[in-house]
Each structure stands twice: as structure tokens, then as C-alpha cells.
Design an enzyme around this catalytic site. Structure first.
Site, PDB file in Angstrom:
ATOM      1  N   ASP A 210       0.812  -1.213   0.000  1.00  0.00           N
ATOM      2  CA  ASP A 210       0.000   0.000   0.000  1.00  0.00           C
ATOM      3  C   ASP A 210       0.847   1.266   0.000  1.00  0.00           C
ATOM      4  O   ASP A 210       0.455   2.285  -0.567  1.00  0.00           O
ATOM      5  CB  ASP A 210      -0.928  -0.002   1.220  1.00  0.00           C
ATOM      6  CG  ASP A 210      -2.174  -0.839   0.985  1.00  0.00           C
ATOM      7  OD1 ASP A 210      -2.252  -1.500  -0.065  1.00  0.00           O
ATOM      8  OD2 ASP A 210      -3.064  -0.844   1.861  1.00  0.00           O
ATOM      9  N   GLY A 211       2.020   1.234   0.669  1.00  0.00           N
ATOM     10  CA  GLY A 211       2.884   2.412   0.671  1.00  0.00           C
ATOM     11  C   GLY A 211       3.357   2.767  -0.726  1.00  0.00           C
ATOM     12  O   GLY A 211       3.387   3.941  -1.114  1.00  0.00           O
TER      13      GLY A 211
ATOM     14  N   ASP B 296      -5.169  10.024   4.156  1.00  0.00           N
ATOM     15  CA  ASP B 296      -5.505  10.910   5.263  1.00  0.00           C
ATOM     16  C   ASP B 296      -4.565  12.098   5.362  1.00  0.00           C
ATOM     17  O   ASP B 296      -3.462  12.102   4.819  1.00  0.00           O
ATOM     18  CB  ASP B 296      -5.496  10.148   6.594  1.00  0.00           C
ATOM     19  CG  ASP B 296      -4.246   9.294   6.812  1.00  0.00           C
ATOM     20  OD1 ASP B 296      -3.144   9.788   6.507  1.00  0.00           O
ATOM     21  OD2 ASP B 296      -4.362   8.140   7.255  1.00  0.00           O
TER      22      ASP B 296
END
Length: 362
Positions: free
Chosen positions: A68-69, A176
Site C-alpha cells: 500500500d505504501g 488521510d
């Protein structure tokens, strides 16, 4: 769609990444597609998203090989260039990547042949009372053992600027935006506003605003709700708040969230998708809101988000629920839905696994 240029973002530390990258380059050679490796920094300076996509020749498809990074790094570039993004899954617990590494060539064939429906994901952007800056001493400390930090976000020149409305920053977040304390022994004091009205003044380790996509990341770890990535909402979550009210608040997509650092607060760091991008002082503020542009992610079939949630979070059934009977079936029906339910999002009867979605389409 026709792919002419591919930008490749590779996590060199992931097992199998080099093999998958070789397959992508090989496919590009066979299909006369330009393929450029996108480096996240040049020399000792991190490049902005615009500089990176310029160096890659403005790719119309960004392929990420990692977890995901790595996908978040690619998403920053794809959003900047309004490009599609395809995430090849080499991670362990993430939710963002789509394609297993052995199927990468089939996935590229499907993209090139138009056998896909791009999935639109909400992005966040922000205004601030001033430009974000990282103190030099902090940058030197954080660089220890890691590559250079991303540069502070630039100002969007196409937006108005005013004293009360601050400056519009040219930055997006898929997961986020986080405002967090710098000193271990001192929480930040923050006035949280929703749609321009004060909700509450918080004393907490951090406050974060997440997208539905980011609801399973830091927000989830802080006790926030799991939100379907198809939903349209902002999720405000406080981390270790020193107050009675400790619940997340889910807002409508057109209701911005404002975070004002109060007078007696400590300094606060601003992180965007996990990357430190600036430090703010008491009296400064951030306004976080849905970005006008969206991320277009390649999906080769309906995403089984809740199946992945069960798998990746290792959800287990309550012992009392299954002790005296048969466990609940993963999908309880095998026939098409009746007409009054046909408009709902449900898997097709006898749907195959992810591998079925990558087969050659007629």
C-alpha cells in the site's frame, strides 16, 4: 484504452518486485509502449509530484509494484497527471493493490484492451493559514537511515488567496491528513470545525481526517470506523483524546473539516498519506476538504472489499455463534437477485475468484 506511456514505481525491498518489473518492461517492449521507472528522489532532493511525472514523460498509466505504501506514492503521481493507476500486490496486509504479481501481464492486456471499469476514489486537499515548512533540524533528524523527505507542498496558483481563507496547497491525499503532536509529553489543543461551525476543542495526540479509502489505515488503528471505499465522506478521528467525547465523526463530502491549533497548544506536525510535509505553530490552521479531482484506479472486476476486510484483518467468528451449529456461509445465495434488489451491489451468483477476473475477455 490505448496505453502509450507507463510509469513504473517499484519497491525494491519487496520479494518478487524485480521479477514483476521485468514482466512489465517486457510487456511494454512487445506492445511498443514507453516504460519509464519513476524514481522517488533525484540525488539528495525529493522531487515534487509534478517533477516526477515530467521526468517520466507524463505517463497515462502508473503501475506500482509493492504494498500500500508503494501504491500511495504512485497515487500521488497519477492524481497529478490524471492518469490511471494499477497496483500489483506484493504486500501483506494492505487494501489498495489489485493484481497478484503472476497476473500482471494479463492485467496489462486487459487495460490495453479496454476490459476494465476505472474506479473513482475520493482525494483530499487542503488550505492552510500559511505555507507548510519543515524545520531544518527536524529534516536532518528524520533523514537518518532514510531517503530525503518530500518537499513542502506548493501553492495552487489557480485558487484565490485571502487572509481568512488562507492559501490553497497543491497537494492531494488518498488516505488521510494528520495533525499530530511533536512533543511526547505535550498533547496538541485543536479546535475542530465542520462545515464552518465549531464541533469541539480537542486535547489529543493527533487529529486526522481520512477518506473512505483511508478508513482502514491510521484512522482504523485509532478506533475509527471502517467505511466502504465506494462511499463519499470524510472521517474525523482523534488519537488518544483527553476528553469524554472520543468518537469519530463522519461528514458529508461537501462539509470541510477545519483544524485550528489553539494558543496554549504545542507545535504540530502535518503528515499527508504518512509523509511529513510541514510543522505548524499555535494560531495556525488547516482546512481539509474533498479535492476537485479524483483518483482513477484500475479494477478488473468488482472489488470484494468485505471479503478482503475479513481476510486481511483476520476476522474470526464469535465462538458462541458457531459452537452449537453450522458457521455462516460466506455467500448465502446462489441465484440471481429478484427485480426489486437488482439495483443493489451484490456479487453475481457463482462468481469466480480474483484469477477469473484476469482471464482473456472475448
Amino acid at each position: 484504452m490505448t496505453i502509450e506511456r507507463v510509469g513504473l514505481v517499484v519497491h525494491g525491498g519487496r520479494e518478487g518486485a524485480a521479477r514483476a518489473a521485468h514482466q512489465v518492461r517486457e510487456w511494454c517492449d512487445e506492445n511498443a509502449v514507453v516504460c519509464t521507472d519513476i524514481d522517488v528522489w533525484s540525488g539528495q532532493e525529493r522531487r515534487s509530484a509534478r517533477e516526477e511525472v515530467d521526468a517520466a514523460g507524463d505517463p497515462d498509466l502508473v503501475v506500482t509494484l509493492g504494498g500500500d505504501g508503494t501504491f500511495l506514492r504512485g497515487a500521488r503521481l497519477a492524481a497529478e497527471n490524471d492518469a490511471l493507476i494499477l497496483g500489483v500486490d506484493l504486500g501483506r496486509v494492505g487494501f489498495l493493490t489489485e493484481v497478484p504479481a503472476p497476473a500482471v501481464r494479463s492485467a496489462l492486456d486487459a487495460v490495453q484492451g479496454g476490459h476494465l471499469e476505472p474506479e473513482s476514489r475520493m482525494l483530499l486537499t487542503l488550505r492552510a493559514s500559511r505555507l507548510l515548512e519543515i524545520p531544518a533540524e527536524m529534516e536532518a533528524l528524520l533523514q537518518y537511515g532514510r531517503g530525503p523527505l518530500l518537499p513542502p507542498p506548493r501553492v495552487r496558483t489557480d485558487c484565490e488567496r485571502g487572509d481568512e481563507w488562507g492559501v490553497a496547497l497543491n497537494v492531494t491525499a488518498l488516505n488521510d491528513v494528520v495533525l499530530e503532536k511533536l512533543s511526547r509529553d505535550r498533547q496538541i489543543s485543536v479546535g475542530a470545525y465542520i462545515a464552518g461551525r465549531l464541533l469541539a476543542s480537542y486535547s489529543a495526540d493527533a487529529l486526522l481526517v481520512a477518506t473512505p479509502t483511508g478508513s482502514t489505515a491510521y484512522s482504523f488503528a485509532a478506533g475509527g470506523p471502517v467505511v466502504s471505499p465506494r462511499a463519499e465522506a470524510l472521517v474525523l478521528t482523534a488519537v488518544a483524546p483527553h476528553m469524554t467525547f472520543d468518537r469519530s465523526v463522519v461528514t458529508a463530502p461537501d462539509e470541510p473539516v477545519g483544524l485550528r491549533i489553539l494558543e496554549r497548544s504545542g507545535r504540530a506536525a502535518v503528515s499527508i498519506d504518512g509523509q511529513l510535509r510541514g510543522v505548524l505553530d499555535p494560531g495556525d490552521w488547516l482546512g481539509v476538504y474533498a479535492a476537485p479531482r479524483r483518483l482513477r484506479a484500475v479494477r478488473l472486476g468488482p472489488m470484494d472489499f468485505y471479503g478482503r476486510l475479513r481476510e486481511r484483518m483476520r476476522l474470526t467468528d464469535a465462538p458462541a455463534a458457531v459452537a452449537d451449529g453450522t458457521p455462516a456461509p460466506l455467500w448465502p445465495v446462489s441465484t440471481p437477485p429478484p427485480g426489486d434488489l437488482a439495483h443493489l451491489a451484490m456479487p453475481a451468483p457463482a462468481e469466480g475468484d480474483r484469477g477469473d477476473l484476469l482471464r482473456e475477455r472475448p
